[in-house]
Design an enzyme around this catalytic site. Structure first.
Site, short mmCIF file in Angstrom:
data_model
loop_
_atom_site.label_atom_id
_atom_site.label_comp_id
_atom_site.label_asym_id
_atom_site.label_seq_id
_atom_site.Cartn_x
_atom_site.Cartn_y
_atom_site.Cartn_z
N ALA A 49 0.84 -1.21 0.00
CA ALA A 49 0.00 0.00 0.00
C ALA A 49 0.88 1.25 0.00
O ALA A 49 1.31 1.72 1.06
CB ALA A 49 -0.93 -0.01 1.22
N GLU B 5 6.06 11.35 0.19
CA GLU B 5 4.90 12.17 0.57
C GLU B 5 3.96 12.33 -0.63
O GLU B 5 3.32 13.36 -0.80
CB GLU B 5 5.33 13.50 1.17
CG GLU B 5 6.44 13.30 2.20
CD GLU B 5 6.17 13.88 3.56
OE1 GLU B 5 5.24 14.65 3.69
OE2 GLU B 5 6.90 13.52 4.50
#
Ligand SMILES: Cc1cc2nc3c(=O)[nH]c(=O)nc-3n(C[C@H](O)[C@H](O)[C@H](O)COP(=O)(O)OP(=O)(O)OC[C@H]3O[C@@H](n4cnc5c(N)ncnc54)[C@H](O)[C@@H]3O)c2cc1C
Length: 379
Positions: free
Chosen positions: A128, A363
């Protein structure tokens, strides 16, 4: 409209610039070569109040706003992207606590995070990454003991190997998927929590990136931040702010590469004159400077919007997308200007070139930022 820093922001800029010049620059090559986490630099950043930026003074922080925070990260990144990256990512954990934590949690954790304890943010898992909503780590409440029992593996966590406090995103109600995710503080040394692989990376060698393994790790239910089931929302909001930090890191890398290129262009003599006299090189420098200035102001604009309490999801994504692509573009041209010497470790450019790449990935990747921006445009 005023294109001007406040007195406080100017003071921060000067302090960060001095620190970067005097303390960070002389260490940057060794940090990169030895893959060393610069604990001493982190300690100095603590003493200078940088690790407590945006944490109010009442919680032991140094206050300030998001523009000041971006400026500090930018100044440090000019000399060492690893040190700047460590600082920027450290700030994600306190930002979550500040926005969503209880008064008790703020009093307990923020003074420590502002004053020497490293924080980390753990969302990504082996299966993920961009699709963070498919994370499988669970934190199931054991009603009998009042503890969450955490099981799963997080990967690629910045500072994870040495962070004292980790803001962990885990499923407290797995059947609800994204809506069953919560944010929980896990402290270093909690039984059942171990550090797995510490990654060997292309760049950013002074920033440790680690796997975190949870095997029946028990934490008190008081460690839940905010409400159960809101963890994914909290993570996305925290990432909006964090992306401004990475945009600032990318701006700093580009500015550092530009400065080094101007200096080199004056010194390097070919065909009997400095290469700075060649129009081809001048045009490279002009493009690098123009695009970097644009990236800087878009980053400050996103930081301004966040500081002013205005919506900033789209602007933060634009700032990071633009600044990170620019950092890759500028470091590539900087290496070209340095010719063969740019390819050698004797010059900082090859390090900057490697370090710049990460800003397009962590990020949120550039592709995900385009998803965020287009979603805002088409809503
Ligand atoms: C050095 C480093 C530090 C990190 N630090 C942290 C940290 O502190 N905490 C944390 O939680 N995570 C951290 N990460 C994880 C980082 O955020 C992820 O690597 C990133 O979000 C991408 O996920 P992935 O690597 O699984 O790539 P994937 O999601 O597998 O993506 C592979 C490719 O597919 C593209 N792609 C995926 N989905 C889409 C889509 N919908 N549309 C178009 N393209 C798409 C991607 O953009 C990429 O090009 C770090 C990563 C690195 C490398």
């Amino acid at each position: 409209m005023e294109f001007k820093l406040t007195e406080e922001q100017e003071m921060l800029q000067e302090m960060a610039h001095d620190f970067a010049e005097k303390s960070v620059a002389p260490r940057a090559a060794d940090i990169d070569k030895n893959g060393e986490f610069p604990q001493d630099l982190f300690d100095t950043m603590t003493e200078m109040g940088f690790t407590g930026l945006c944490i109010p003074e009442e919680y032991g922080g140094s206050g300030g706003d998001d523009i000041g925070k971006a400026i500090v990260v930018e100044e440090i990144a000019k000399k060492c992207a690893s040190t700047a990256g460590t600082l920027s990512v450290h700030m994600v954990c306190p930002s979550i606590l500040l926005k969503f934590g209880s008064e008790e949690q703020k009093k307990k954790y923020l003074p420590k995070l502002a004053n020497g304890c490293l924080g980390a943010f753990a969302l990504t898992e082996p299966g993920a990454g961009s699709d963070a909503g498919s994370a499988r780590t669970t934190a199931i409440l054991d009603e009998a003991t009042g503890e969450y029992v955490i099981n799963g593996t997080k990967c690629f966590i910045t500072g994870g190997a040495r962070a004292q406090y980790i803001a962990l995103i885990a499923l407290t109600q797995p059947e609800k998927k994204i809506k069953g995710m919560s944010c929980i503080i896990v402290e270093k040394g909690t039984p059942g929590f171990t550090i797995g692989k510490v990654e060997d990376k292309m760049g950013l060698h002074g920033s440790e990136t680690a796997e975190l393994v949870f095997d029946n790790c028990r934490v008190p239910k008081e460690n839940l931040i905010g409400e159960e089931g809101k963890g994914f929302n909290y993570a996305m909001i925290a990432l909006d702010g964090a992306r401004i930090g990475i945009a600032a890191q990318a701006v700093g890398i580009a500015e550092g590469a530009l400065e080094a290129s101007i200096e080199y262009a004056h010194q390097r003599i070919q065909f009997g004159k400095p290469i700075a006299a060649l129009q081809g090189i001048q045009w490279y420098l002009a493009d690098m400077a123009t695009k970097t200035e644009a990236a800087k102001w878009l980053t400050y604009y996103a930081a301004y919007r966040k500081s002013a309490g205005l919506p900033h999801t789209k602007e933060a994504a634009m700032a990071k997308l633009n600044a990170s692509e620019n950092a890759r573009y500028v470091t590539n041209l900087a290496l070209q200007i340095h010719g063969g010497y740019g390819y050698m470790r004797d010059y900082p450019i090859e390090r900057m070139y490697r370090d710049a790449k990460i800003t397009e990935i962590y990020e949120g990747t550039s592709e995900i930022h385009k998803v965020v921006i287009s979603r805002a445009l088409l809503k």
